[in-house]
Design a protein around this motif. Sequence first.
Motif, short mmCIF file in Angstrom:
data_model
loop_
_atom_site.label_atom_id
_atom_site.label_comp_id
_atom_site.label_asym_id
_atom_site.label_seq_id
_atom_site.Cartn_x
_atom_site.Cartn_y
_atom_site.Cartn_z
N ASP A 121 0.83 -1.19 0.00
CA ASP A 121 0.00 0.00 0.00
C ASP A 121 0.88 1.25 0.00
OD1 ASP A 121 -2.79 0.89 0.13
OD2 ASP A 121 -2.23 1.77 2.05
N SER A 124 2.69 1.62 -3.50
CA SER A 124 1.67 1.15 -4.43
C SER A 124 2.06 1.38 -5.88
CB SER A 124 0.35 1.88 -4.13
OG SER A 124 -0.66 1.47 -5.00
N GLY A 387 -2.12 4.69 -2.74
CA GLY A 387 -2.67 3.50 -2.10
C GLY A 387 -4.11 3.66 -1.67
#
Length: 464
Positions: A121, A124, A387
């Motif tokens: 995340d 990302s 993210g």
Amino acid sequence: MGFDPVRAEVRFGCGLSPKILAPNSVAAVIERLSGPDRVSEQYPISRYENMSGEVSQIRNLASRVRQAKRRGQDVSKLLKTQQGLKQALRFRTLIWMKQSLLRCVWTEDGFRERLVHFWYDHFSAPGKTLLTRNLVAPYIESAIRPHLTGKFGDLLLACVTHPHMLDYLDQTPSMGPASDAAVKRRLRGQSAGLNENLAREILELHTMGVSSAYSQGDVRQLAELLTGLTGNATKGFRYLPKRAEPGSEIIMQRIYGADGGLSDIENAMQDIAMEPATAVHISRKLAVHFITDLPSPSLVNAMSARYLETQGDLLRTYTAMLEHPDAWFEGRANYKRPVAFITSAMRALAVSEEIFDDWGRQLFYTNLAKPLQLMGQEWLRPGGPDGWEEEDGHWMSPQGLAARLQWSLAVPSVLVDSLPDPRRFVTSALGTSARPQTVYAVNAAQTRREGLALALMSPEFQRH
């Protein structure tokens, strides 16, 4: 409050399991994390560098199709072959999703799996094309997973110089305005530009944070320093000196460029990784993700101090988080994202690997991939380089809740041979956090299917 095994599995792991014992101390959590990564061997996912041959084959076929069309030739057989290769890659992507979910179901080291999701995340890179969108899992496997417990500077360097990230943030065509390559392109009447995407995201998202004391000049100078970095899925990572901007660059009042080449970029990443603002940004993101949307200043300060004391040692920064009393408050705070909800449900059900033996693409899509889309978190595809949202409110939409309820009613019976007794399931899945009213509602359910759905949709299960 101090350490609690149930909270360790729920807040920092993948959820409670009827088959796997929870860790009994912070030391046990850290020992598992610093030990061998056994579950990745049990449920393997291809590394990015091992995908080059397959990607080359698909791209070569695409080139042959274009050439044949220009010549007016029949391309039906080429298109059929190309489509078959693409479908095979898409199905492999679903298999990698299954492997990743099974890692969460059967690991004794749930913190590691949660960290993999956190760091993807953070770094990302969902891909720009249909082809590269299918290479995210291999990117995670090669750039992120090996660096979970090392120095943040090494993780940063591995991610921002990875071919997948370079392609996603348009670094590959970037070249220094005064570089040999740019000069030659302009003489031929071709465009040659500097792209600041990667430099901006390094400072804004990956390290210091958007409100930190860097300037547009720092972004520009870093972008010039990064010229020369290039790569793709077929040729891997490369550094091309002829694309690099000559001379020195000044970034955050430090001079780079005297040595020339990749070493200056490596030095810059390590220096930026050790900025105090980076320590605070990384520490706060970890605390928000694992503990609460509003972590205490005491917790963030303890983590960032440990980070700086240890030269960005991630394992010791995690330890500072787990050792802090604010990490162990009673109750559950963060609302589970869809992936965490489904993986913790599968873990509570002890879903076996064998259940997927006869699944084809449609079953994977219907029971796992499509529900995640409806819940608002398509597998490994956030909307951009920043993210997924962390705030609880983002994940509590009526559509998302309806999709969770539908999944809880329909899919568990597909994932196990026989649904467990809800009266036992509510205890094993929720542990000591099960409220009397939840236990009563589950016990009063008309069917096992409804009882399990009530347990999975309970406020206790929906939160970490």
